[in-house]
Design an enzyme around this catalytic site. Structure first.
Site, PDB file in Angstrom:
ATOM      1  NE  ARG A   1      -3.776  -2.646   0.062  1.00  0.00           N
ATOM      2  CZ  ARG A   1      -3.289  -3.522  -0.596  1.00  0.00           C
ATOM      3  NH1 ARG A   1      -2.278  -3.381  -1.487  1.00  0.00           N
ATOM      4  NH2 ARG A   1      -4.068  -4.678  -0.552  1.00  0.00           N
TER       5      ARG A   1
ATOM      6  CB  SER B   1      -9.252  -2.721   4.416  1.00  0.00           C
ATOM      7  OG  SER B   1      -9.539  -3.896   3.567  1.00  0.00           O
TER       8      SER B   1
ATOM      9  CD  GLU C   1      -5.648  -0.601   2.981  1.00  0.00           C
ATOM     10  OE1 GLU C   1      -5.323  -1.585   3.433  1.00  0.00           O
ATOM     11  OE2 GLU C   1      -5.927  -0.355   1.601  1.00  0.00           O
TER      12      GLU C   1
HETATM   13  C1  LIG Z   1     -15.685  -1.615  -1.006  1.00  0.00           C
HETATM   14  C2  LIG Z   1     -14.386  -1.364  -0.995  1.00  0.00           C
HETATM   15  C3  LIG Z   1     -13.365  -2.258  -1.285  1.00  0.00           C
HETATM   16  C4  LIG Z   1     -11.787  -2.145  -1.465  1.00  0.00           C
HETATM   17  N1  LIG Z   1     -11.142  -3.094  -1.945  1.00  0.00           N
HETATM   18  C5  LIG Z   1      -9.823  -2.882  -2.063  1.00  0.00           C
HETATM   19  C6  LIG Z   1      -9.054  -3.970  -2.375  1.00  0.00           C
HETATM   20  O1  LIG Z   1      -9.411  -5.159  -2.566  1.00  0.00           O
HETATM   21  N2  LIG Z   1      -7.570  -3.586  -2.679  1.00  0.00           N
HETATM   22  C7  LIG Z   1      -7.055  -2.467  -2.352  1.00  0.00           C
HETATM   23  O2  LIG Z   1      -6.055  -2.181  -2.600  1.00  0.00           O
HETATM   24  N3  LIG Z   1      -7.905  -1.305  -2.222  1.00  0.00           N
HETATM   25  C8  LIG Z   1      -9.434  -1.684  -1.962  1.00  0.00           C
HETATM   26  N4  LIG Z   1      -9.975  -0.782  -1.632  1.00  0.00           N
HETATM   27  C9  LIG Z   1      -9.474   0.666  -1.270  1.00  0.00           C
HETATM   28  C10 LIG Z   1      -9.281   1.847  -2.600  1.00  0.00           C
HETATM   29  O3  LIG Z   1     -10.247   1.173  -3.612  1.00  0.00           O
HETATM   30  C11 LIG Z   1      -8.016   1.722  -3.096  1.00  0.00           C
HETATM   31  O4  LIG Z   1      -7.085   1.912  -2.102  1.00  0.00           O
HETATM   32  C12 LIG Z   1      -7.931   2.497  -4.407  1.00  0.00           C
HETATM   33  O5  LIG Z   1      -6.780   2.175  -4.755  1.00  0.00           O
HETATM   34  C13 LIG Z   1      -7.958   4.085  -3.859  1.00  0.00           C
HETATM   35  O6  LIG Z   1      -7.976   4.718  -5.282  1.00  0.00           O
HETATM   36  P1  LIG Z   1      -9.023   6.015  -5.291  1.00  0.00           P
HETATM   37  O7  LIG Z   1      -8.995   6.515  -6.776  1.00  0.00           O
HETATM   38  O8  LIG Z   1     -10.367   5.858  -4.913  1.00  0.00           O
HETATM   39  O9  LIG Z   1      -8.175   6.969  -4.447  1.00  0.00           O
HETATM   40  P2  LIG Z   1      -8.755   8.122  -3.200  1.00  0.00           P
HETATM   41  O10 LIG Z   1      -9.509   7.314  -2.151  1.00  0.00           O
HETATM   42  O11 LIG Z   1      -9.533   9.074  -4.069  1.00  0.00           O
HETATM   43  O12 LIG Z   1      -7.401   8.859  -2.818  1.00  0.00           O
HETATM   44  C14 LIG Z   1      -6.471   7.662  -2.201  1.00  0.00           C
HETATM   45  C15 LIG Z   1      -5.067   8.322  -2.220  1.00  0.00           C
HETATM   46  O13 LIG Z   1      -4.663   8.342  -3.444  1.00  0.00           O
HETATM   47  C16 LIG Z   1      -4.332   9.625  -4.073  1.00  0.00           C
HETATM   48  N5  LIG Z   1      -4.362   9.758  -5.569  1.00  0.00           N
HETATM   49  C17 LIG Z   1      -5.882   9.562  -6.217  1.00  0.00           C
HETATM   50  N6  LIG Z   1      -5.521   9.708  -7.441  1.00  0.00           N
HETATM   51  C18 LIG Z   1      -4.173   9.828  -7.628  1.00  0.00           C
HETATM   52  C19 LIG Z   1      -3.588  10.554  -8.954  1.00  0.00           C
HETATM   53  N7  LIG Z   1      -3.986  10.703 -10.048  1.00  0.00           N
HETATM   54  N8  LIG Z   1      -2.209  10.647  -8.834  1.00  0.00           N
HETATM   55  C20 LIG Z   1      -1.676  10.483  -7.473  1.00  0.00           C
HETATM   56  N9  LIG Z   1      -2.327  10.325  -6.181  1.00  0.00           N
HETATM   57  C21 LIG Z   1      -3.614   9.981  -6.536  1.00  0.00           C
HETATM   58  C22 LIG Z   1      -5.103  10.714  -3.116  1.00  0.00           C
HETATM   59  O14 LIG Z   1      -4.308  12.073  -3.284  1.00  0.00           O
HETATM   60  C23 LIG Z   1      -4.847   9.979  -1.782  1.00  0.00           C
HETATM   61  O15 LIG Z   1      -3.855  10.120  -0.972  1.00  0.00           O
HETATM   62  C24 LIG Z   1     -11.524  -0.934  -1.129  1.00  0.00           C
HETATM   63  C25 LIG Z   1     -12.264   0.355  -1.064  1.00  0.00           C
HETATM   64  C26 LIG Z   1     -13.764   0.116  -0.958  1.00  0.00           C
HETATM   65  C27 LIG Z   1     -14.594   1.071  -0.569  1.00  0.00           C
END
Ligand SMILES: Cc1cc2nc3c(=O)[nH]c(=O)nc-3n(C[C@H](O)[C@H](O)[C@H](O)COP(=O)(O)OP(=O)(O)OC[C@H]3O[C@@H](n4cnc5c(N)ncnc54)[C@H](O)[C@@H]3O)c2cc1C
Length: 305
Positions: free
Chosen positions: A176, A226, A296
């Protein structure tokens, strides 16, 4: 520089329809929590992204990047300054065995496109609700696969507004985490190196992973997924379950009875409810097992003044 002047500058760079004032961020986070962004900007080109970065650097403006909002908790007081989101930078394409995705594309859609093109490697991502940018920064992973296994290179804008390409070896992808999160680079595009595969087998694997996810996770409620990282030698969900915390919470937030690693927004929770529930869980797990749970999910913004 005042918000009105910043607004005008942002409109000149991104166009009026792509700059929103006082935008409620609960509409942009999957957990449906959060106050307002002073200014939410959605650029349509990489050059516009770089220009916004240079603007915020020149005037030392507060800046927050939001992906799909699937792993962030925005506090109830909202976010000051500029919030950037890549809603309009979400294109996907396939070139030979490479899948190239813009930072705002959904990683789920990338997984689906790979399958349509009989390319294997991204099946693990079929249920991750994040954007490509968020998945890169977090080195998202599930069911034994992670971004690290398939990434080839990434195009980023640095905090100084420079465009750079980073090869896999430079990304320092770990559990992560990545060099991108350490440097606060902004992901514009990612290229995944996939392999030709059997489409029926790819489909079957994705269906199996979807079944596992739907049967174990409380997807019927808003959440951040998570909440905690896996502590070395333990599973966060098991520690929380064994601490007797399922079904407990503060206000509208609750530790899921289906999966203890999830805190759900059961009934119009505020960020204050959600954070208080996180603190309750951390305290109890520390008292019961002596384990410190590390977040996380990311907390951004400010509390209500
Ligand atoms: C129901 C559910 C299930 C999930 N299952 C998983 C799983 O199985 N595995 C897993 O790893 N995660 C899981 N997640 C968590 C999440 O989906 C991941 O961490 C995902 O990678 C976050 O992406 P996001 O675009 O939503 O980022 P955000 O939540 O919007 O942001 C997270 C971080 O990423 C940064 N960020 C976003 N876009 C960019 C960009 N273009 N450039 C640089 N930084 C950026 C943001 O500034 C922030 O610090 C789950 C979440 C939910 C709600």
């Amino acid at each position: 520089m005042r918000n009105e002047e910043i607004y005008k500058e942002l409109v000149a760079i991104c166009g009026e329809k792509n700059v929103l004032r006082d935008e409620p961020l609960k509409d942009h986070t999957l957990v449906k929590i959060g106050g307002k962004a002073d200014l939410l900007v959605m650029p349509e080109t990489y050059e516009a992204v770089a220009q916004v970065i240079r603007l915020k650097e020149a005037h030392q403006l507060p800046f927050t990047l939001l992906g799909n909002g699937s792993n962030v908790i925005v506090l109830d007081g909202g976010i000051r300054g500029i919030v950037m989101q890549f809603k309009h930078l979400a294109r996907l394409r396939v070139e030979g065995n490479q899948l190239i995705a813009q930072g705002g594309a959904n990683i789920k859609d990338a997984s689906r496109l790979a399958c349509e093109n009989s390319l294997t490697g991204l099946e693990f991502a079929c249920g991750i609700p994040g954007s490509i940018g968020g998945a890169m920064v977090m080195n998202a992973g599930a069911y034994g696969g992670e971004v690290k296994d398939v990434i080839d290179h990434v195009k980023v804008v640095t905090q100084q507004g420079e465009l750079r390409t980073l090869k896999k070896e430079e990304l320092e992808l770990g559990y992560r985490t990545s060099i991108i999160s350490k440097n606060k680079d902004i992901v514009l595009e990612a290229a995944f190196a996939l392999e030709a595969g059997d489409q029926a087998a790819i489909k079957e694997k994705m269906a199996d992973l979807t079944f596992q996810r739907e049967s174990k996770q409380p997807l019927e409620y808003p959440s951040v997924g998570s909440v905690f990282k896996r502590p070395p030698g333990y599973f966060a969900g098991k520690l929380i379950q064994d601490s007797g915390l399922q079904g407990k919470g503060v206000g509208g937030a609750e530790v899921s009875t289906k999966h203890a690693g999830f805190i759900i927004n059961k009934n119009n929770a505020t960020a204050a409810d959600y954070i208080a529930t996180i603190e309750m869980v951390r305290k109890k797990v520390k008292e019961t097992f002596g384990v410190e749970l590390e977040l996380e999910a990311k907390i951004v913004g400010e509390e209500v003044k």
